[in-house]
Each structure stands twice: as C-alpha cells, then as structure tokens.
Enzyme design. Structure first.
Site, PDB file in Angstrom:
ATOM      1  N   GLN A 176       0.851  -1.195   0.000  1.00  0.00           N
ATOM      2  CA  GLN A 176       0.000   0.000   0.000  1.00  0.00           C
ATOM      3  C   GLN A 176       0.888   1.247   0.000  1.00  0.00           C
ATOM      4  O   GLN A 176       0.391   2.356   0.009  1.00  0.00           O
ATOM      5  CB  GLN A 176      -0.888  -0.008   1.246  1.00  0.00           C
ATOM      6  CG  GLN A 176      -1.849  -1.191   1.281  1.00  0.00           C
ATOM      7  CD  GLN A 176      -2.397  -1.430   2.683  1.00  0.00           C
ATOM      8  OE1 GLN A 176      -3.384  -0.838   3.081  1.00  0.00           O
ATOM      9  NE2 GLN A 176      -1.746  -2.306   3.435  1.00  0.00           N
TER      10      GLN A 176
ATOM     11  N   HIS B 295      -1.621   1.614  -4.036  1.00  0.00           N
ATOM     12  CA  HIS B 295      -1.917   3.041  -3.865  1.00  0.00           C
ATOM     13  C   HIS B 295      -0.974   3.927  -4.677  1.00  0.00           C
ATOM     14  O   HIS B 295      -0.808   5.103  -4.377  1.00  0.00           O
ATOM     15  CB  HIS B 295      -1.894   3.405  -2.372  1.00  0.00           C
ATOM     16  CG  HIS B 295      -2.977   2.710  -1.588  1.00  0.00           C
ATOM     17  ND1 HIS B 295      -2.997   2.617  -0.219  1.00  0.00           N
ATOM     18  CD2 HIS B 295      -4.094   2.058  -2.018  1.00  0.00           C
ATOM     19  CE1 HIS B 295      -4.082   1.940   0.175  1.00  0.00           C
ATOM     20  NE2 HIS B 295      -4.751   1.577  -0.901  1.00  0.00           N
TER      21      HIS B 295
ATOM     22  N   CYS C 143       3.223  16.769 -19.940  1.00  0.00           N
ATOM     23  CA  CYS C 143       3.414  15.530 -20.706  1.00  0.00           C
ATOM     24  C   CYS C 143       3.846  15.885 -22.128  1.00  0.00           C
ATOM     25  O   CYS C 143       3.682  17.031 -22.566  1.00  0.00           O
ATOM     26  CB  CYS C 143       2.067  14.799 -20.710  1.00  0.00           C
ATOM     27  SG  CYS C 143       2.014  13.299 -21.683  1.00  0.00           S
TER      28      CYS C 143
ATOM     29  N   CYS D 117       2.321  15.189 -24.682  1.00  0.00           N
ATOM     30  CA  CYS D 117       1.115  15.562 -25.423  1.00  0.00           C
ATOM     31  C   CYS D 117       0.674  16.991 -25.099  1.00  0.00           C
ATOM     32  O   CYS D 117      -0.275  17.499 -25.686  1.00  0.00           O
ATOM     33  CB  CYS D 117      -0.024  14.577 -25.145  1.00  0.00           C
ATOM     34  SG  CYS D 117      -0.877  14.876 -23.588  1.00  0.00           S
TER      35      CYS D 117
ATOM     36  N   THR E 210       0.837  -3.079   8.424  1.00  0.00           N
ATOM     37  CA  THR E 210      -0.452  -2.491   8.054  1.00  0.00           C
ATOM     38  C   THR E 210      -1.482  -2.665   9.156  1.00  0.00           C
ATOM     39  O   THR E 210      -1.507  -3.706   9.821  1.00  0.00           O
ATOM     40  CB  THR E 210      -0.983  -3.072   6.711  1.00  0.00           C
ATOM     41  OG1 THR E 210      -2.226  -2.420   6.397  1.00  0.00           O
ATOM     42  CG2 THR E 210      -1.172  -4.571   6.752  1.00  0.00           C
ATOM     43  N   SER E 211      -2.329  -1.632   9.314  1.00  0.00           N
ATOM     44  CA  SER E 211      -3.409  -1.726  10.300  1.00  0.00           C
ATOM     45  C   SER E 211      -4.570  -2.538   9.733  1.00  0.00           C
ATOM     46  O   SER E 211      -5.468  -2.924  10.473  1.00  0.00           O
ATOM     47  CB  SER E 211      -3.893  -0.320  10.679  1.00  0.00           C
ATOM     48  OG  SER E 211      -4.337   0.364   9.521  1.00  0.00           O
TER      49      SER E 211
ATOM     50  N   ASN F 240       2.095  -4.014  17.012  1.00  0.00           N
ATOM     51  CA  ASN F 240       0.754  -3.984  17.626  1.00  0.00           C
ATOM     52  C   ASN F 240      -0.161  -4.951  16.883  1.00  0.00           C
ATOM     53  O   ASN F 240       0.046  -5.218  15.709  1.00  0.00           O
ATOM     54  CB  ASN F 240       0.149  -2.579  17.493  1.00  0.00           C
ATOM     55  CG  ASN F 240       1.087  -1.520  18.013  1.00  0.00           C
ATOM     56  OD1 ASN F 240       1.443  -1.535  19.183  1.00  0.00           O
ATOM     57  ND2 ASN F 240       1.530  -0.629  17.138  1.00  0.00           N
TER      58      ASN F 240
ATOM     59  N   THR G  40       9.390  -4.954  11.707  1.00  0.00           N
ATOM     60  CA  THR G  40       9.805  -5.737  10.529  1.00  0.00           C
ATOM     61  C   THR G  40      11.315  -5.791  10.383  1.00  0.00           C
ATOM     62  O   THR G  40      11.885  -6.842  10.099  1.00  0.00           O
ATOM     63  CB  THR G  40       9.262  -5.097   9.227  1.00  0.00           C
ATOM     64  OG1 THR G  40       8.031  -4.482   9.492  1.00  0.00           O
ATOM     65  CG2 THR G  40       9.137  -6.105   8.120  1.00  0.00           C
TER      66      THR G  40
HETATM   67  P1  OAD Z   1      -1.440   2.552   9.125  1.00  0.00           P
HETATM   68  O1  OAD Z   1      -0.834   3.808   9.618  1.00  0.00           O
HETATM   69  O2  OAD Z   1      -2.917   2.444   9.137  1.00  0.00           O
HETATM   70  O3  OAD Z   1      -0.871   1.316   9.979  1.00  0.00           O
HETATM   71  C1  OAD Z   1       0.500   1.169  10.210  1.00  0.00           C
HETATM   72  C2  OAD Z   1       0.725  -0.168  10.883  1.00  0.00           C
HETATM   73  O4  OAD Z   1       2.114  -0.402  10.933  1.00  0.00           O
HETATM   74  C3  OAD Z   1       0.181  -0.253  12.316  1.00  0.00           C
HETATM   75  O5  OAD Z   1      -0.527  -1.466  12.469  1.00  0.00           O
HETATM   76  C4  OAD Z   1       1.462  -0.239  13.162  1.00  0.00           C
HETATM   77  O6  OAD Z   1       1.313  -0.976  14.364  1.00  0.00           O
HETATM   78  C5  OAD Z   1       2.437  -0.918  12.220  1.00  0.00           C
HETATM   79  N1  OAD Z   1       3.869  -0.610  12.441  1.00  0.00           N
HETATM   80  C6  OAD Z   1       4.433   0.506  12.937  1.00  0.00           C
HETATM   81  N2  OAD Z   1       5.766   0.397  12.939  1.00  0.00           N
HETATM   82  C7  OAD Z   1       6.072  -0.832  12.435  1.00  0.00           C
HETATM   83  C8  OAD Z   1       7.290  -1.532  12.165  1.00  0.00           C
HETATM   84  N3  OAD Z   1       8.471  -0.996  12.396  1.00  0.00           N
HETATM   85  N4  OAD Z   1       7.202  -2.781  11.622  1.00  0.00           N
HETATM   86  C9  OAD Z   1       5.995  -3.346  11.376  1.00  0.00           C
HETATM   87  N5  OAD Z   1       4.815  -2.720  11.591  1.00  0.00           N
HETATM   88  C10 OAD Z   1       4.848  -1.477  12.111  1.00  0.00           C
HETATM   89  O7  OAD Z   1      -0.838   2.267   7.658  1.00  0.00           O
HETATM   90  P2  OAD Z   1      -1.435   1.355   6.484  1.00  0.00           P
HETATM   91  O8  OAD Z   1      -2.097   0.147   7.020  1.00  0.00           O
HETATM   92  O9  OAD Z   1      -0.373   1.194   5.473  1.00  0.00           O
HETATM   93  O10 OAD Z   1      -3.788   5.128   1.900  1.00  0.00           O
HETATM   94  O11 OAD Z   1      -2.541   2.315   5.911  1.00  0.00           O
HETATM   95  C11 OAD Z   1      -3.246   1.908   4.763  1.00  0.00           C
HETATM   96  C12 OAD Z   1      -3.582   3.101   3.917  1.00  0.00           C
HETATM   97  O12 OAD Z   1      -4.240   4.086   4.728  1.00  0.00           O
HETATM   98  C13 OAD Z   1      -2.391   3.856   3.361  1.00  0.00           C
HETATM   99  O13 OAD Z   1      -1.863   3.284   2.203  1.00  0.00           O
HETATM  100  C14 OAD Z   1      -2.969   5.211   3.090  1.00  0.00           C
HETATM  101  C15 OAD Z   1      -3.784   5.400   4.334  1.00  0.00           C
HETATM  102  O14 OAD Z   1      -4.934   6.181   4.198  1.00  0.00           O
HETATM  103  C16 OAD Z   1      -4.004   6.226   1.148  1.00  0.00           C
HETATM  104  O15 OAD Z   1      -3.585   7.325   1.442  1.00  0.00           O
HETATM  105  C17 OAD Z   1      -4.826   5.964  -0.066  1.00  0.00           C
END
Ligand code: OAD
Length: 267
Positions: free
Chosen positions: A104, A122, A170, A172, A208-209, A235, A251
């Site tokens: 993402q 994304h 671009c 174009c 990812t959350s 978390n 990670t």
């Molecule tokens: P989030 O900010 O929602 O979640 C981040 C996650 O990473 C949480 O679960 C943290 O606990 C975890 N985290 C933090 N540090 C970490 C580490 N060092 N190793 C592993 N995990 C860790 O981010 P996303 O899930 O990526 O979209 O959010 C999804 C989408 O929401 C994004 O792509 C963005 C946002 O709105 C758009 O803007 C379209």
C-alpha cells in the site's frame, strides 16, 4: 526481544510453502523514518481531516499548512532509504520463496531495496500520470525533489487551481499529476494483486493496520483460498485474529532474523 520459537516457526512455514506473497503497509517504512498514518504520531492523527479525506482532506481543511506539510514530506523522502525489513523482503525473493509483494506504500523503498515484483495498490509518489492522455512517467528522485522545492518557494495556501501551473507537462501537452491514489479513487493493479493472492499458499503481512479497503480484503481472500497468514507488527491489527502466526515487533528486526534462520536451515 524476538521470540526464537516464533522465528523458527515462521522460517519453517516459509521454507515449506510453494508461493509466498508479501502484503505490506506504512509500518515497514517506519524504520526508514517515514511516519505511518494511524499510529499516535501518524499523519492522520497530526492533522484533522486526514483520517476521513487523506492528504487532500488535510489540504482542504488546512490550506495554510501546505508549506509545512510538503516541506516535512520533502525532508523525509530526501533522507530516507530502505531499512533491514525492506532488504529482508528482497532477500526472500532472491532466495526463491517470495513471488511478489503487494504494497500500500508509494515510497518506492521495496524497489530501492531490490524487490523486483511489486504491486503498488496506492500508486507511487515518484511517478506522474497525464491528466489528458493517461501516459505515466517515472521521475528520478532528484528531479522530483527540485520540482517540489520550486513549489515550496512560492506556495502559501494550497488550491488545485494554484498548483496546476507548477505540475510537469506531458509530451502531449497535458498536465501530469502524481500517480498516487487519494481517498475515493480506484486502487491500482487490484486484478493482478488478486491473482497473486489466489495463487499463494502463504501471505507474509507486515506494517499495516488492515483498515483500508479494498487492500485489507486481500489477506481475507488469501485465507479463504487456503493460504496461511503470518503477521509481523509491534501492535495487533484488524488482521491479527485471522493469522496463523503473529510475531509482535518491528519488521526490520524480525524479518532479517527469519531470513538468517532460513539460510541456516538450508546449509
Ligand atoms: P497505518 O498507519 O494504518 O498502519 C501502520 C501499521 O504499521 C500499524 O498497524 C502499526 O502498528 C504498524 N507498524 C508501525 N511500525 C512498524 C514496524 N516498524 N514494523 C511493522 N509494523 C509497524 O498504515 P497502512 O495500514 O499502510 O492510503 O494504511 C493503509 C492506507 O491508509 C495507506 O496506504 C494510506 C492510508 O490512508 C491512502 O492514502 C490511499
């Protein structure tokens, strides 16, 4: 402290899988200095309007914050580099276990670390798309940084009309916008990512959350198709309960340990 039993179990699961697919979010780049979105210091928590409208939501509500926001992003992206977590994902691909990463993130750090097959749901911050002919162009990072610096010299209040003349053109003649997905827009490469998910027998989820759809549905689809799920996250996320193995931690600390364990198992 990384739990050795869990490292061993994850390594064995990866070794015994046919097709492993990575599924990543902002957390994998946290150790590269890029803040996540929903953690306490995350972008969506620091500016109101972000959680419901993303970057455009923030700029709409706080047009005067554009300079501060873009300056911070510029500094972050100028100084960031892949961390050991990104390199460990790339290593797993080189070793033949990981077939692809569905991310993402639009920060290009998986590719910078050497990952070859990356699906960017994304989009990518370093790629632009023509508003007229839809042609895409990947900009060298330095070129893009100078372009943003030029905007920063002039910007006071953000508005689409104000920023239009600064956008690159671009071939174009049309104007090009960043090829990233903002709230309400369709995600990229969803068909290809879904195909990968249906073929995999193990998904390695990290950072990812699991709160944003349709991306967050991919691990659910993988599980329905019989794949096992491993998650690395400091978390618990909305996906944790579905996972066969959860490794609490970062990670960049845990994945290199798994790679090392697999290498030792193979010797
Ligand atoms: P989030 O900010 O929602 O979640 C981040 C996650 O990473 C949480 O679960 C943290 O606990 C975890 N985290 C933090 N540090 C970490 C580490 N060092 N190793 C592993 N995990 C860790 O981010 P996303 O899930 O990526 O979209 O959010 C999804 C989408 O929401 C994004 O792509 C963005 C946002 O709105 C758009 O803007 C379209």
């Amino acid at each position: 402290m990384v739990n050795r039993d869990k490292i061993f179990e994850a390594s064995a699961m990866i070794r015994h899988s046919r097709r492993v697919v990575g599924f990543t979010g902002a957390g994998v780049s946290e150790e590269s200095g890029i803040s996540t979105f929903r953690d306490p210091n995350g972008l969506w928590n620091r500016y109101s309007g972000g959680a419901s409208g993303g970057i455009m939501g923030i700029l709409k509500r706080h047009p005067e914050a554009a300079n501060e926001l873009f300056s911070e992003m510029l500094q972050t992206f100028k100084s960031c580099a892949p961390n050991p977590g990104h390199y460990a994902f790339a290593d797993l691909e080189k070793m033949g276990y990981l077939k692809s990463i569905i991310t993402q993130n639009g920060d290009n750090l998986h590719q910078d670390a050497g990952s070859l097959k990356v699906f960017e749901l994304h989009g990518n911050l370093f790629r632009f798309r023509c508003l007229d002919c839809a042609q895409k162009k990947h900009f060298p990072k330095d070129e893009l940084f100078s372009f943003v610096e030029n905007i920063l010299l002039n910007i006071k209040q953000f508005s689409i009309a104000w920023v239009m003349p600064y956008l690159p053109s671009c071939e174009c003649g049309g104007k090009m916008r960043p090829d990233i997905v903002t709230f309400g827009e369709s995600v990229h490469q969803l068909d290809e990512a879904t195909e990968e998910v249906c073929k995999c027998d193990l998904m390695l989820i990290s950072g990812t959350s699991g709160m944003v759809y349709p991306a967050a549905a991919l691990p659910v689809d993988a599980k329905k198709n019989g794949a096992k799920l491993i998650e690395i996250n400091p978390n618990e996320s909305t996906l944790t309960a579905r996972c066969d193995l959860f490794l609490p931690g970062k990670t960049g600390e845990i994945l290199p340990e798994i790679v090392k364990e697999i290498q030792e198992m193979r010797e």
